[in-house]
Write an enzyme that holds these catalytic residues in place. Sequence first.
Site, PDB file in Angstrom:
ATOM      1  N   SER A 289      73.333  67.241  -6.537  1.00 35.21           N
ATOM      2  CA  SER A 289      73.579  65.804  -6.502  1.00 35.21           C
ATOM      3  C   SER A 289      74.271  65.458  -5.191  1.00 35.21           C
ATOM      4  O   SER A 289      75.084  66.233  -4.684  1.00 35.21           O
ATOM      5  CB  SER A 289      74.461  65.396  -7.688  1.00 35.21           C
ATOM      6  OG  SER A 289      74.995  64.096  -7.501  1.00 35.21           O
ATOM      7  N   LYS A 295      76.789  69.104 -10.557  1.00 35.67           N
ATOM      8  CA  LYS A 295      75.525  68.849 -11.229  1.00 35.67           C
ATOM      9  C   LYS A 295      74.510  69.976 -11.005  1.00 35.67           C
ATOM     10  O   LYS A 295      74.407  70.548  -9.924  1.00 35.67           O
ATOM     11  CB  LYS A 295      74.894  67.539 -10.734  1.00 35.67           C
ATOM     12  CG  LYS A 295      75.636  66.288 -11.113  1.00 35.67           C
ATOM     13  CD  LYS A 295      75.628  66.052 -12.609  1.00 35.67           C
ATOM     14  CE  LYS A 295      74.253  65.673 -13.131  1.00 35.67           C
ATOM     15  NZ  LYS A 295      73.765  64.386 -12.611  1.00 35.67           N
ATOM     16  N   ARG A 328      25.136  47.759  -6.959  1.00 32.27           N
ATOM     17  CA  ARG A 328      26.298  48.251  -6.230  1.00 32.27           C
ATOM     18  C   ARG A 328      27.333  47.138  -6.246  1.00 32.27           C
ATOM     19  O   ARG A 328      26.975  45.982  -6.016  1.00 32.27           O
ATOM     20  CB  ARG A 328      25.948  48.683  -4.794  1.00 32.27           C
ATOM     21  CG  ARG A 328      25.106  49.971  -4.774  1.00 32.27           C
ATOM     22  CD  ARG A 328      24.887  50.510  -3.357  1.00 32.27           C
ATOM     23  NE  ARG A 328      26.131  50.747  -2.678  1.00 32.27           N
ATOM     24  CZ  ARG A 328      26.435  50.266  -1.456  1.00 32.27           C
ATOM     25  NH1 ARG A 328      25.559  49.525  -0.800  1.00 32.27           N
ATOM     26  NH2 ARG A 328      27.590  50.524  -0.903  1.00 32.27           N
TER      27      ARG A 328
END
Length: 458
Positions: A289, A295, A328
């Site tokens: 982090s 973390k 098309r």
Amino acid sequence: MYESDAGLLAPGRAGSPAEATTGDSAFLQAMLDAEAALTRAQSACGLAPADAGRAVTETADADRFDVRDLALRARSGGNPVIPLVADLTAAVPEDARPYVHRGATSQDILDTAAMLVASRTLATVLDDLERAAGEVTRHATTHRDTQMAGRTLTQHAVPTTFGLKAAGWRALILDARDRLTAVRASLPAQLGGAAGTLAAFSAFSTPFVAQEDADGRGEADLLALVAAYARELGLAEPVLPWHTLRTPIADLAGALAFTAGALGKMAADVLTLSRTEIGEVEEEEWGGSSALPHKANPVHATLIAAAARRAPGLAATLYGSLTAEDERPAGAWHAEWEPLRDLLRLVGGAARDGAALAAGLRVVPYAMRENLQLTDGLIVSERLAAVFAGRIGRARAREVLSGAADRARSETADLSDVLFDVLREEPELAGLDLAELTDPTRYTGSAGLLTDRALERR
């Protein structure tokens, strides 16, 4: 001048094999491969000199062309094939120039290129899915009997095993593999000319094709050209030109979206089970982090989850393009290019991360055992209800257990302790072994057998 898209905001696909196979240069090479294959196919069918096929093939190298210049010039005609044909024609020897793009329309080349890009990308995705399936098989085998809490609607339900959960991930991954394998085998070349009739190929090859033949030889010769074109490319031979019959794109979109969701299920479980307060699994390759030094974020699962959320919307755009007017279309075809590439990239990145996630997943059995006890025996209330019902009836059993559960929660007591008092009040329940009945590790049903059966699938 800013650099072109380098994947700064797309960490899921950055550096993946799919990124390389879907880049602008990869698409350009696929278009050149389609052009070269068309000339070779016409040479093979006697509709062009043999030297023409060789000359176009030798020139069809993406490094010889300016991708950015082609992109800017594509605005004038709405697609990149128009300027590419001009540049390719100018680059080949003069005697081969009449045979570049002869009889084709832009959509023939770009659709065929999209199928080549998809086929090449799916080869890498399938490799990663095989790796992911192998790693998940290892988890299912190792943890066949590792008990954990089964959760429904976010709450503890009944005990299960991590082996069964991993076997479920494996089943989805193999389902995705099978769908992508089938779709890849069916990806078709595109060849129809301006309005899907192959008329220009007939007009350009009058000496070879005799349309007026009573035996229909002319039409058969042109169908042979379509077959030769598909063979040159290693793609399936189309029954019809599919300029506005977009089954190949829809099938591809569906299989890719399913794959993202299949991998997303594994990621969602990992994200839940790796929460700090649960801690039953964790990623080996965790992410840090920028603000919180402690973390250990589940990055692979996060990136897969992001892909799984985006994929359905991209697939929806491709399904929407099925509604294509005339022979098309204006807009429907053009709307497919970017979402198709994004979808291939998302799934390619997710498959890469899925293999890495499965390979580095750490399972924490002791946390699973501890979490099984969080409800103080309530997790086996289903088992108790079935046993009690056999002695005092279903309605009374539910009443007794609901009361016991309420009391256990309010007093923060173990369900088995509360039930000892209940058993004294219910003579019909006397003699039951509450220690055994309230042990969550003894109520995993056929989880082991189901895991074994799932692992029989190759």
